[in-house]
Design an enzyme around this catalytic site. Structure first.
Site, PDB file in Angstrom:
ATOM      1  N   ARG A 251      99.031   5.702  58.424  1.00 32.29           N
ATOM      2  CA  ARG A 251      98.796   5.435  57.188  1.00 32.29           C
ATOM      3  C   ARG A 251      98.776   7.545  57.453  1.00 32.29           C
ATOM      4  NH1 ARG A 251      94.107   4.066  53.280  1.00 32.29           N
ATOM      5  NH2 ARG A 251      94.909   5.697  51.287  1.00 32.29           N
ATOM      6  N   CYS A 252     100.394   7.816  57.921  1.00 35.15           N
ATOM      7  CA  CYS A 252     100.196   9.309  57.570  1.00 35.15           C
ATOM      8  C   CYS A 252     102.116   9.163  58.063  1.00 35.15           C
ATOM      9  CB  CYS A 252     100.152  10.056  59.409  1.00 35.15           C
ATOM     10  SG  CYS A 252     100.918   9.841  60.662  1.00 35.15           S
TER      11      CYS A 252
ATOM     12  N   GLU B 127      97.900  10.098  52.920  1.00 37.93           N
ATOM     13  CA  GLU B 127      97.775  10.184  53.875  1.00 37.93           C
ATOM     14  C   GLU B 127      97.001  11.229  53.979  1.00 37.93           C
ATOM     15  OE1 GLU B 127     101.870   7.759  54.740  1.00 37.93           O
ATOM     16  OE2 GLU B 127     101.776   9.351  54.847  1.00 37.93           O
TER      17      GLU B 127
ATOM     18  N   GLN C  42     107.544  -3.076  53.245  1.00 37.16           N
ATOM     19  CA  GLN C  42     107.142  -1.690  52.321  1.00 37.16           C
ATOM     20  C   GLN C  42     108.546  -0.327  52.105  1.00 37.16           C
ATOM     21  OE1 GLN C  42     103.788  -0.025  55.767  1.00 37.16           O
ATOM     22  NE2 GLN C  42     104.493   1.735  54.675  1.00 37.16           N
TER      23      GLN C  42
END
Lengths: 159, 786, 196
Positions: free
Chosen positions: B368-369, B738, B218
């Site tokens: 996902r945060c 998110e 990423q």
């Protein structure tokens, strides 16, 4: 000991010598270079490797290439015809049925089989029809919409 | 012009989709190079053991096995350990001992993936088991075995102690409070499980000395720098390292860290001089890659009798496994956990976190945060309901009473953040209306009389995303700006390159829309590229919902730089003064004479063919955007559940999500992000957890035991929005990828607890599996006999 | 993974004969499916192997078993075993206490208490099946024990048993539990058996 196998994939006849332990998904991806079919797990849970073998959706990570000898295979690369997208592909694009795209080919092949067997599925039938395919991005809402779109499109085309 | 511009606010169909729907995506495992070799990894069955002997002879005897890479081999190059993003250290391959089950022990390089697997199975390792520590509370006890024996002078298993807020004022507030509530909660280990696992193809060219790595990352630029810093001493220097992050099959935080497999593949390619592919399988992915959560939390609220919340106090033990391999900004060992005061106007607060070593895989990454925000939101949203429960107040009313009022923004929180904008009442009010809150409460009362179990749960979360301002935020010292470089070609088409990397978020479309909005060039004429460190400008990557807040802003700023130059060229072409020119999307015209205009395409052509003398040719710009603050997206979610008294199964009947992420670039994509986020909120609330037994054996190490929701369990999400733009972002946008993952779990837990509240249930830890809920039903005497 | 279980069975032999059999580690081992004593280190310590197959996971544990306690008065034996699969699937330790009690009509009651700790792949994937597997193992052990004891004492074989060690095969159990075969291991195992 290698085995000679024959397989029609997306309408094209193929012949190859393979080890008996080679998985069908590796045959498709690495021997035929059709990398649209993906691998997402090792326990037959995720469905990223779903292809259509002799008219049935199968998880190609749990089928040996030699088991598919003489078979007829359809993968994501065979969905579009003469540059025209299949209604399922169109539906996924139109309804934002994909994000990272990794589960998408397997998801579409399950949808393809679902619609072959049930041309007007209800929402619940669609959800059960793709319950062997995991998607981590979309939350499935738009995938359901995409498959509905495809069902309607196919019905209109038939008229 | 034939083609539409399609800037901000359009649901543009995604530009990346045609390749994905036709099987033409290019993921790492699709990369095939001539002479490519395969890596498979031998892993430890023990959670803690000395390595007495590694016998590779049977493996190397297999035809096709070229080499077995061991820790001893890497030690010769001082590559057996590597730094983590939190400046801790972790092993690439062990020399002395293993520290968790499934840890990498050796790497087998072979000509074919099957032979590599045969080789891995033939490596014989002799272990001497050592005492295993899986409970972080026990790890902190006196006399617990010291795990990091590699660190001389380390006398305990504490990684860090971090605190924030005003301890004394908080203590006073608690002493003086009318009411205090306290609750322990545990947020278990979970795993992001992107459907594509991690992997790479490392290709080292012995002649040119160049290393190219196709990699599931990423953050390709940061990885390049880390590789250069780690392997500089063996001759890999940054200009000879190219990281390519091709199509990525989901990231969610799991593809930020550097895993040992990548390093072994690179080392093997450098040693052998051939490309080496490593693709982990799902069990390796779940068992060894960085995990999320694993927070043991004790939280307390002090309040007035009328429900006015005064103070918040939180103590947390964070289980980081054997190494702190989180991916937080350097100054924030517990991430942005200090957002825990949430949407509420607390007078004072204090939070402390102890990071602890155990015999588990390293990590502490996001699921996902944005950096531990889910943990913070879960804590506060659960605690508000605990307070409502004890005060016998309606949880919606208690929230309304304590929200930060819309007129108090920008708002300085008790734990030090400056919230940019918000309107929390509006979002909750909207959600209540959509779901029919009052009618549901009536229905619930009726159902209770009949013995049926139905609950309504609310979560009014505030996120903190878009890291971040460079004065506070860095990773390993690299400031957390992000970047965009735009080149306008002579024919008026553009290429825009960004320092981030999409993993499904649709950057090729939304970034094009931003540039289209700012320059008036149609979306179809803009090519967006990311992920190749040889071409894209330096950036910190995509995670923590930072792409739109940082790189998206850079796209707007670079476009504006181009517009400034275009204005000069237009003035020259139109023979007027710059001051007389007016910009209308796609063209400059002379004030008062709209027919005298030059389109951006005409200006672009002139930039290469007829530019003013003394001006440099070309039309391009780069922006490295350093945000002045973070952004604070928020929302209110309401969930309705029914509980099956026979099985304990929780069914989500309805779920309404009202999100506010400021101005929206592509509504279709934003809605899709929320759907996905909600599903990744449902997952840990009801299904997902990774536990360990006392010997450190992982429970939940495959998709047979670690349950991702399918289309059948996932409810039909209902979404809506309010719009409170960010005052400091150039486009007023906030980021949204998110929010739903962060906001959804407490709404679901609150609904389940609400369904059982009349039985005296005040809290349930996630995941609320049928077995867990059924046991509660049984204990309370309401389980149905079948 | 940790499992404790106590099992009981009866044999039609007097206690002294049963004790003579039970206190001879080599004889006891021969009743345990998949087990083999390979070497005696001293009169109380032996080296050996045990093969366990749970679904696609075959583990061959190489290890040591030691008689920790042998009480001829009260007819109690305590064994401690430790093993490790050199191919990385894991390790196991076992503590077993065997006890005899005299019954009427020349019968003897055998009580075995085992405490097993398993680490590795078996513990990951086999945990839900461990009870079934251990019951299966115990059943085979009981039958074999009775048969061998009877044969040794000239009372004829009641149950046929295999002369060579057979691995514990819990595959049918696994199939009934999961209905699936793990792809990667499937590949590996097939690979091993077909390419060699």
């Amino acid at each position: 000991m290698n085995h000679r196998i024959q397989m029609t994939v997306n309408g094209v006849k193929n012949e190859a010598d393979v080890q008996p332990r080679m998985l069908l998904v590796h045959f498709v991806r690495e021997v035929l270079n059709l990398t649209g079919t993906h691998i997402g797990c090792d326990t037959t849970n995720c469905g990223a490797c779903t292809i259509v073998l002799n008219g049935r959706a199968v998880k190609s990570c749990t089928v040996l290439a030699v088991q598919a000898d003489g078979g007829d295979v359809l993968t994501v690369e065979g969905l579009a015809k003469n540059g025209t997208l299949h209604p399922i592909q169109e539906g996924f694009w139109e309804k934002h049925g994909l994000q990272c795209g990794f589960c998408t080919p397997g998801m579409m092949m399950s949808a393809y089989t679902l619609l072959k067997n049930n041309s007007h599925p209800s929402e619940e039938e669609i959800r059960w029809g793709i319950s062997g395919n995991l998607c981590r991005c979309t939350g499935y809402v738009n995938i359901v919409k995409a498959i509905r779109y495809a069902a309607e499109k196919i019905a209109t085309e038939k008229k | 012009m034939a083609t539409e511009i399609q800037g901000m606010g359009h649901s543009v169909k995604r530009k990346e989709d045609p390749r994905f729907i036709q099987g033409k995506g290019n993921y790492v495992d699709d990369v095939k190079l001539p002479g490519m070799l395969y890596l498979d990894i031998v892993r430890s069955p023990y959670a803690h053991a000395k390595i007495k002997k590694i016998d590779t002879s049977k493996a190397t005897a297999i035809p096709g096995v070229l080499a077995v890479v061991t820790g001893e081999m890497l030690k010769q190059y001082n590559l057996h350990w590597m730094p983590t993003l939190m400046s801790d250290t972790q092993m690439v391959l062990p020399v002395e001992k293993v520290m968790y089950q499934s840890q990498e022990v050796a790497g087998v390089i072979a000509t074919d993936r099957y032979i590599a697997a045969d080789g891995a199975a033939a490596v014989e390792v002799e272990y001497e088991p050592l005492p295993v520590v899986v409970d972080p509370k026990k790890a902190l006890e006196l006399g617990a075995p010291i795990l990091r024996t590699d660190k001389k002078d380390k006398k305990d298993n504490l990684i860090f102690h971090w605190e924030v807020g005003n301890k004394a004022a908080t203590e006073t507030a608690f002493k003086e409070a009318d009411v205090t509530v306290k609750q322990d909660m545990y947020l278990p280990r979970i795993h992001v499980c992107s459907i594509e696992t991690c992997g790479c193809v490392a290709s080292f060219d012995k002649i040119s000395g160049k290393l190219t790595v196709w990699m599931t990352t990423q953050a390709p630029h940061a990885i390049r720098t880390v590789f250069a810093l780690v392997a500089g001493h063996v001759g890999l220097s940054e200009q000879k390292i190219q990281i390519i992050s091709p199509d990525i099959g989901g990231g969610f935080g799991g593809k930020v860290p550097v895993y040992p497999g990548y390093v072994i593949a690179v080392a093997a390619s450098v040693l052998i001089g051939k490309p080496v592919k490593w693709i982990e399988d799902r069990m390796e992915n779940i068992q060894a890659d960085s995990f999320a959560r694993d927070y043991h939390i004790t939280a307390e609220i002090a309040a007035k009798k009328d429900g006015t919340m005064q103070a918040l106090r939180i103590k947390t033990i964070a289980d980081h496994g054997y190494a702190d391999a989180a991916a937080n900004p350097s100054k924030f060992p517990a991430g942005l956990f200090s957002i825990a005061t949430g949407s509420y106007d607390f007078k004072t607060a204090f939070a402390e976190v102890d990071g602890v070593y155990t015999n588990k895989p390293p990590g502490g990454i996001a699921y996902r945060c944005s950096f531990r925000v889910t943990e913070a939101v879960h804590t506060i949203e659960r605690m508000v309901d605990v307070l409502a429960h004890d005060l016998k107040m309606d949880p919606a009313e208690l929230r309304m009473k304590n929200f930060i009022p819309a007129n108090k923004f920008p708002y300085k929180s008790a734990l030090g953040w400056e919230y940019d904008s918000g309107n929390y009442e509006a979002a909750l009010q909207k959600a209540k209306v959509i779901i029919g809150y009052d009618a549901l409460r009536k229905e619930q009362a009726e159902k209770r009389k009949k013995g049926e179990l139905m609950g309504i749960g609310i979560s009014s979360f505030t996120e903190i995303v878009g890291a971040g301002p460079s004065h506070t935020f860095d990773i390993l010292g690299i400031k957390m700006f992000d970047s965009c470089e735009i080149r306008i070609h002579p024919t008026g088409k553009a290429v825009a390159r960004f320092g981030t990397k999409s993993q499904g978020q649709g950057h090729e479309t939304t970034y094009a829309q931003i540039v289209a909005e700012e320059l008036g060039i149609p979306v179809d004429d803009i090519q967006v590229e990311e992920g190749d460190t040889d071409t894209a400008p330096y950036g910190l990557g995509t995670y923590a919902s930072r792409s739109t807040p940082t790189a998206g802003a850079a796209g707007a700023m670079a476009s504006r730089k181009i517009r400034d130059k275009a204005k000069k060229i237009a003035a020259y072409l139109l023979e007027c003064s710059e001051a007389d020119l007016v910009w209308e999307r796609g063209k400059f015209y002379v004030q008062g004479a709209p027919q005298k205009a030059k389109t951006i395409q005409e200006i672009a052509f002139a930039a290469y063919t007829n530019h003013p003398q003394g001006m440099e040719a070309g039309l391009e710009a780069v922006s490295y955007y350093d945000p002045p603050n973070l952004t604070f997206p928020f929302g209110s979610y309401i969930c309705v559940v029914d509980i099956d008294r026979g099985t304990g199964e929780v069914k989500v009947r309805r779920f309404v999500a009202v999100d506010d992420c400021g101005n929206i670039i592509n509504p279709m994509i934003v809605e899709g992000q929320i759907h996905g986020g909600l599903t990744m909120g449902l997952a840990p609330a009801l299904y997902e957890a990774i536990n360990y037994d006392e010997e450190g054996n992982i429970q939940g190490g495959s998709f047979m035991d670690y349950l991702l929701p399918t289309a059948v369990e996932t409810p039909k999400w209902e979404t809506d929005k309010t719009c409170t733009p960010s005052p400091h972002h150039p486009l007023g946008a906030k980021g949204v990828g998110e929010s739903a993952t962060v906001g959804a779990p407490p709404a679901i837990v609150n609904a389940v607890v609400d369904a059982l509240a009349h039985l005296g249930v005040r809290h349930i830890d996630i995941p609320m599996t049928p077995w867990k809920v059924w046991q509660i039903l049984k204990e309370k005497g309401v389980a149905a006999e079948r | 993974m940790h499992a404790t279980s106590t099992k009981q069975f009866q044999v039609k032999q007097p206690i002294e004969k049963v004790w003579a059999f039970l206190s001879d580690l080599k004889k006891v081992a021969s009743c345990l499916p998949g087990a083999q004593i390979t070497e005696a280190i001293d009169d109380r310590t032996y080296k050996g192997t045990i093969t366990v197959k749970v679904g696609p996971i075959t583990s061959q544990f190489n290890g040591e078993v030691k008689i920790e306690r042998l009480d001829n008065q009260i007819h109690e034996i305590e064994l401690l075993g430790k093993g490790q699969d050199p191919r990385g699937s894991g390790g196991a330790t076992m503590k077993m206490v065997g006890k005899l009690r005299s019954l009427t009509e020349g019968r003897t009651e055998v009580t075995g208490t085992t405490e097993i700790t398993v680490t590795g792949r078996l513990a990951q994937f086999g945990s839900r099946m461990m009870d079934d597997v251990s019951n299966h193992v115990f059943e085979q052990f009981t039958r074999s024990f009775q048969a061998k004891l009877a044969q040794e004492n000239g009372t004829g074989s009641e149950v046929a048993f295999a002369p060579t060690p057979q691995p514990v095969n819990a595959l049918p159990l696994v199939l009934s539990v999961t209905g699936k075969v793990i792809g990667r291991f499937f590949g590996r195992i097939l690979g091993k058996s077909t390419s060699s």
